[in-house]
Design a protein around this motif. Structure first.
Motif, PDB file in Angstrom:
ATOM      1  N   ALA A   1      -8.795 -10.499   7.459  1.00  0.00           N
ATOM      2  CA  ALA A   1      -7.632 -10.927   8.071  1.00  0.00           C
ATOM      3  C   ALA A   1      -6.563 -10.636   7.240  1.00  0.00           C
ATOM      4  CB  ALA A   1      -7.502 -12.574   8.072  1.00  0.00           C
ATOM      5  N   VAL A   2      -5.412 -10.200   8.046  1.00  0.00           N
ATOM      6  CA  VAL A   2      -4.293  -9.522   7.411  1.00  0.00           C
ATOM      7  C   VAL A   2      -3.130 -10.296   7.219  1.00  0.00           C
ATOM      8  CG1 VAL A   2      -2.430  -7.635   7.561  1.00  0.00           C
ATOM      9  CG2 VAL A   2      -4.695  -7.221   8.588  1.00  0.00           C
ATOM     10  N   ASN A   3      -2.863 -10.421   5.749  1.00  0.00           N
ATOM     11  CA  ASN A   3      -1.776 -11.623   5.235  1.00  0.00           C
ATOM     12  C   ASN A   3      -0.419 -10.896   5.278  1.00  0.00           C
ATOM     13  OD1 ASN A   3      -3.331 -13.881   4.975  1.00  0.00           O
ATOM     14  ND2 ASN A   3      -3.753 -13.148   3.056  1.00  0.00           N
ATOM     15  N   TYR A   4      -0.326  -9.516   4.980  1.00  0.00           N
ATOM     16  CA  TYR A   4       0.986  -8.783   4.845  1.00  0.00           C
ATOM     17  C   TYR A   4       0.646  -7.645   5.010  1.00  0.00           C
ATOM     18  CZ  TYR A   4       5.504  -8.533   2.647  1.00  0.00           C
ATOM     19  OH  TYR A   4       6.913  -8.434   2.338  1.00  0.00           O
ATOM     20  N   LEU A   5       1.887  -6.501   5.374  1.00  0.00           N
ATOM     21  CA  LEU A   5       1.887  -5.383   5.531  1.00  0.00           C
ATOM     22  C   LEU A   5       3.174  -4.576   5.248  1.00  0.00           C
ATOM     23  CD1 LEU A   5       3.077  -3.756   8.297  1.00  0.00           C
ATOM     24  CD2 LEU A   5       1.310  -4.781   9.478  1.00  0.00           C
ATOM     25  N   SER A   6       3.284  -3.379   4.736  1.00  0.00           N
ATOM     26  CA  SER A   6       4.405  -2.827   4.486  1.00  0.00           C
ATOM     27  C   SER A   6       4.356  -1.386   4.613  1.00  0.00           C
ATOM     28  CB  SER A   6       4.895  -3.236   3.024  1.00  0.00           C
ATOM     29  OG  SER A   6       4.323  -2.716   2.041  1.00  0.00           O
ATOM     30  N   VAL A   7       5.426  -0.390   4.549  1.00  0.00           N
ATOM     31  CA  VAL A   7       5.210   0.917   4.977  1.00  0.00           C
ATOM     32  C   VAL A   7       5.717   1.709   3.841  1.00  0.00           C
ATOM     33  CG1 VAL A   7       6.079   2.814   6.491  1.00  0.00           C
ATOM     34  CG2 VAL A   7       5.618   0.374   7.255  1.00  0.00           C
ATOM     35  N   CYS A   8       5.131   2.758   3.335  1.00  0.00           N
ATOM     36  CA  CYS A   8       5.469   3.430   2.146  1.00  0.00           C
ATOM     37  C   CYS A   8       6.762   4.331   2.403  1.00  0.00           C
ATOM     38  CB  CYS A   8       4.342   4.251   1.665  1.00  0.00           C
ATOM     39  SG  CYS A   8       4.685   4.991   0.016  1.00  0.00           S
ATOM     40  N   ALA A   9       7.595   4.566   1.561  1.00  0.00           N
ATOM     41  CA  ALA A   9       8.712   5.437   1.792  1.00  0.00           C
ATOM     42  C   ALA A   9       7.836   6.743   2.199  1.00  0.00           C
ATOM     43  CB  ALA A   9       9.477   5.704   0.442  1.00  0.00           C
ATOM     44  N   GLY A  10       8.678   7.501   3.041  1.00  0.00           N
ATOM     45  CA  GLY A  10       8.091   8.622   3.897  1.00  0.00           C
ATOM     46  C   GLY A  10       7.368   8.157   5.007  1.00  0.00           C
ATOM     47  N   GLY A  11       6.940   6.873   5.269  1.00  0.00           N
ATOM     48  CA  GLY A  11       6.125   6.682   6.372  1.00  0.00           C
ATOM     49  C   GLY A  11       4.759   6.775   6.709  1.00  0.00           C
ATOM     50  N   ASN A  12       4.158   7.811   5.566  1.00  0.00           N
ATOM     51  CA  ASN A  12       3.003   8.268   6.263  1.00  0.00           C
ATOM     52  C   ASN A  12       1.909   7.383   5.667  1.00  0.00           C
ATOM     53  OD1 ASN A  12       3.668   8.771   3.500  1.00  0.00           O
ATOM     54  ND2 ASN A  12       2.191  10.390   3.215  1.00  0.00           N
ATOM     55  N   ILE A  13       2.091   6.288   4.847  1.00  0.00           N
ATOM     56  CA  ILE A  13       1.044   5.249   4.378  1.00  0.00           C
ATOM     57  C   ILE A  13       1.454   4.079   4.695  1.00  0.00           C
ATOM     58  CG2 ILE A  13       0.168   4.315   2.266  1.00  0.00           C
ATOM     59  CD1 ILE A  13      -0.927   7.069   2.873  1.00  0.00           C
ATOM     60  N   ILE A  14       0.660   3.123   5.214  1.00  0.00           N
ATOM     61  CA  ILE A  14       0.627   1.677   5.431  1.00  0.00           C
ATOM     62  C   ILE A  14      -0.102   0.892   4.600  1.00  0.00           C
ATOM     63  CG2 ILE A  14       0.685  -0.082   6.918  1.00  0.00           C
ATOM     64  CD1 ILE A  14       0.536   2.057   9.549  1.00  0.00           C
ATOM     65  N   GLY A  15       0.381  -0.225   3.672  1.00  0.00           N
ATOM     66  CA  GLY A  15      -0.302  -0.994   2.974  1.00  0.00           C
ATOM     67  C   GLY A  15      -0.566  -2.401   3.559  1.00  0.00           C
ATOM     68  N   THR A  16      -1.668  -2.999   3.311  1.00  0.00           N
ATOM     69  CA  THR A  16      -2.030  -4.153   3.847  1.00  0.00           C
ATOM     70  C   THR A  16      -2.796  -4.980   2.820  1.00  0.00           C
ATOM     71  OG1 THR A  16      -4.177  -3.324   4.781  1.00  0.00           O
ATOM     72  CG2 THR A  16      -2.293  -3.596   6.175  1.00  0.00           C
ATOM     73  N   ALA A  17      -2.367  -6.179   2.943  1.00  0.00           N
ATOM     74  CA  ALA A  17      -3.115  -7.372   1.924  1.00  0.00           C
ATOM     75  C   ALA A  17      -3.940  -8.301   2.706  1.00  0.00           C
ATOM     76  CB  ALA A  17      -2.044  -7.979   1.055  1.00  0.00           C
ATOM     77  N   HIS A  18      -5.073  -8.724   2.299  1.00  0.00           N
ATOM     78  CA  HIS A  18      -6.086  -9.323   2.948  1.00  0.00           C
ATOM     79  C   HIS A  18      -6.568 -10.566   2.382  1.00  0.00           C
ATOM     80  CE1 HIS A  18      -6.477  -5.706   5.970  1.00  0.00           C
ATOM     81  NE2 HIS A  18      -6.516  -5.201   4.607  1.00  0.00           N
ATOM     82  N   LEU A  19      -7.369 -11.403   3.436  1.00  0.00           N
ATOM     83  CA  LEU A  19      -7.759 -12.762   3.097  1.00  0.00           C
ATOM     84  C   LEU A  19      -8.935 -12.479   2.038  1.00  0.00           C
ATOM     85  CD1 LEU A  19      -7.234 -15.701   3.738  1.00  0.00           C
ATOM     86  CD2 LEU A  19      -8.976 -15.517   5.492  1.00  0.00           C
ATOM     87  N   ASP A  20      -9.694 -11.456   2.153  1.00  0.00           N
ATOM     88  CA  ASP A  20     -10.881 -11.465   1.491  1.00  0.00           C
ATOM     89  C   ASP A  20     -10.908 -10.536  -0.117  1.00  0.00           C
ATOM     90  OD1 ASP A  20     -10.315  -8.722   1.946  1.00  0.00           O
ATOM     91  OD2 ASP A  20     -12.030  -8.135   2.705  1.00  0.00           O
TER      92      ASP A  20
END
Length: 567
Positions: free
Chosen positions: A402-421
């Motif tokens: 399950a995804v709790n949070y997401l954000s986009v890195c400067a430049g837009g080529n990377i997406i970060g996600t934080a999870h329930l596990d």
């Protein structure tokens, strides 16, 4: 015929298979002797007794006939009734009567003997059947005995083979034992060598870390110098014709971009969501408008300068959990428990599109840096990428948790996600492939990941009350931010931590509406900021640093949105 039937019925042992006639005759004699022993001998006594009775009967019959003849002769020669002759006749008749009785007794005795012989015959037949059964059982047992002896012999042969193999195995085991001893000795030597190498590697990593820190400092100085030069060039272009060369404008830009200060107090507290919890907040590009969302399914827009409510957006049917502005400030997006993401036009404040397809609540949403795509992360363990022109899904990424949070890195080529596990993952925005992941940097739920403005670092937050600083260039966790007094508390699964615009500080919200600030360079806690407003005493759910660096905003589960600033 009886012998033949006895042989065919299996009552006796079968004839030998020899071709010689003498062997056959001997076998027949043997079978006859067996039959005599079984059938004849038991009847010899009764037969002899019967023969004696028959002889006695014949004698008695002859005696009776002779006496009857004598009586007849006497009666025919006696005329006139001679008393002497009459007495003889009477005596003879008495003898005849006696002999008749004896003969009757003999007949009765003969009948008894005959009945006894029949009984003995039946018993003999029963015994013969029992003997036949016993003979068959004996033959079966003999066969089993032969088979058992064969098996015993086979087992003995196998035992002999096994004993030989066992000797070979013992020899091999002894050889292996010696090899193991040699291997253990080598392992011990390798462990010693490895310990020396590890010590050397640790020293090298320490030197590398020092080099990286020096490189980071050089990079920060270079970026600052480049920015300063750019500001000077811009100022020269815009204000170069002015007679005043005091450089006041340069000092202002420097202070806003590279001299961000930690707030000292709360300056405004807006009850944005009455009777509900405020879930998340977001600044627009210039830090002039602050948006909040909450469990009342409403989106509130505030003017940062005055703290006044500008507008309220509606359309969701359940709690809203996250909110974000597009980089071009044309759109605002909110997502929540109704498994939908709604996008409004900032110009008309009307819905532009509705993003549907998730099967569980959406906890996180964000725009791409070029505002051409939107990202949503859900408790259905997927992240979806949407085309902003068509409103259609362009990709679905299976996140595994399950995804709790997401954000986009400067430049837009990377997406970060934080999870329930407890894991944190990075994804390629181009093809949706996983770039890397960290599954053991936190011991409890990972609640957020956000990137610095230069894209060099990322900071994660967790329910284990620690923050991790990650170097995106090496994908290594390089610092852990903690409260040495253990007062920091992360009490929500989507509570975040964020960087200041200059990347020098990280801020995270805690219980009692408090904020905690850490120095990125040193990793030490710089400040624990408590609200002065007595109404503020709830669990912080989100915190954001304004793009212009002037304010920090936070919200809590009591429905308040708070602005913080320095004196």
């Amino acid at each position: 015929r009886g012998l033949k039937m006895e042989i065919m019925s299996g009552g006796m042992a079968p004839l030998p298979s020899s071709s010689s006639s003498s062997s056959i005759i001997d076998a027949i004699h043997s079978l006859l002797d067996q039959r005599d022993r079984r059938e004849k001998l038991p009847f010899e006594g009764p037969f002899e007794h019967c023969a004696q009775l028959l002889g006695k009967q014949r004698e008695d019959q002859l005696t009776i006939l002779e006496l009857q003849r004598q009586i007849f002769d006497m009666k025919s020669h006696t005329k006139g009734g001679d008393p002497m002759t009459a007495a003889q006749v009477q005596n003879l008749e008495s003898q005849v009567k006696q002999k008749d009785e004896e003969l009757s007794n003999l007949y009765r005795q003969q009948a008894k003997n005959t009945q006894k012989m029949l009984e003995l015959s039946e018993k003999a037949q029963d015994h013969a059947k029992e003997l036949e059964i016993k003979d068959m059982e004996i033959r079966r047992l003999e066969s089993l005995t032969k088979n058992g002896e064969g098996k015993i012999q086979d087992a003995m042969r196998e035992r002999s083979i096994f004993e030989g193999e066992n000797k070979i195995l013992k020899t091999e085991i002894e050889s292996l034992r010696k090899h193991m001893e040699d291997a253990l000795a080598k392992i011990q030597q390798l462990e010693q060598d490895n310990a020396v190498m590890v010590a050397e590697v640790l020293k090298m990593k320490g030197r590398q870390a020092d080099q990286l820190n020096a490189m980071n400092e050089m990079h920060e100085k270079r970026v600052a110098m480049e920015q300063q030069k750019a500001n000077e060039a811009r100022n020269e272009k815009e204000w170069g014709s002015l007679p005043d060369k005091t450089k006041i404008l340069d000092q202002k830009i420097w202070r806003e971009i590279f001299d961000v200060r930690i707030p000292t107090k709360d300056i405004k507290a807006m009850k944005a969501h009455k009777g509900a919890s405020a879930s998340a907040i977001a600044f627009d590009k210039h830090g002039q408008v602050l948006a909040s969302c909450g469990t009342d399914a409403a989106v509130c827009l505030y003017e940062v300068k005055s703290g006044s409510l500008l507008d309220t957006l509606s359309g969701h049917t359940a709690s809203i959990l996250d909110i974000d502005f597009s980089a071009d400030e044309r759109f605002i997006m909110a997502a929540g428990n109704d498994a939908r993401a709604l996008i409004w036009s900032m110009e008309t404040k009307r819905q532009k599109m509705v993003l549907t397809g998730h099967t569980n609540k959406i906890c996180a949403c964000s725009f791409s840096t070029d505002a051409k795509q939107a990202y949503t992360g859900s408790y259905d363990r997927t992240m979806r990428i949407w085309d902003m022109q068509t409103g259609r899904k362009s990709n679905t990424i299976d996140c595994g948790s399950a995804v709790n949070y997401l954000s986009v890195c400067a430049g837009g080529n990377i997406i970060g996600t934080a999870h329930l596990d407890r894991s944190v993952r990075l994804w390629s925005s181009r093809d949706g492939e996983e770039v890397t992941s960290w599954k053991d940097i936190h011991t409890r739920v990972a609640t957020s990941i956000e990137f610095s403005q230069d894209g060099v670092h990322a900071v994660t937050n967790s329910r284990d009350n620690t923050l991790q600083l990650i170097d995106i260039r090496t994908y290594n966790s390089i610092k852990v931010f903690k409260d040495p007094d253990n007062n920091y508390r992360n009490l929500h699964n989507w509570n975040n931590a964020t960087f200041s615009r200059d990347g020098k500080y990280v801020v995270a919200g805690s219980s009692k509406s408090e904020l905690f600030f850490w120095n990125v360079k040193t990793g030490k806690l710089e400040k624990r900021l408590k609200p002065e407003n007595d109404r503020l005493n709830a669990n912080t759910t989100c915190v954001k640093w304004s793009p212009n660096g002037k304010h920090v905003a936070s919200c809590d589960n009591a429905g308040y949105v708070v602005l913080w600033a320095s004196d």
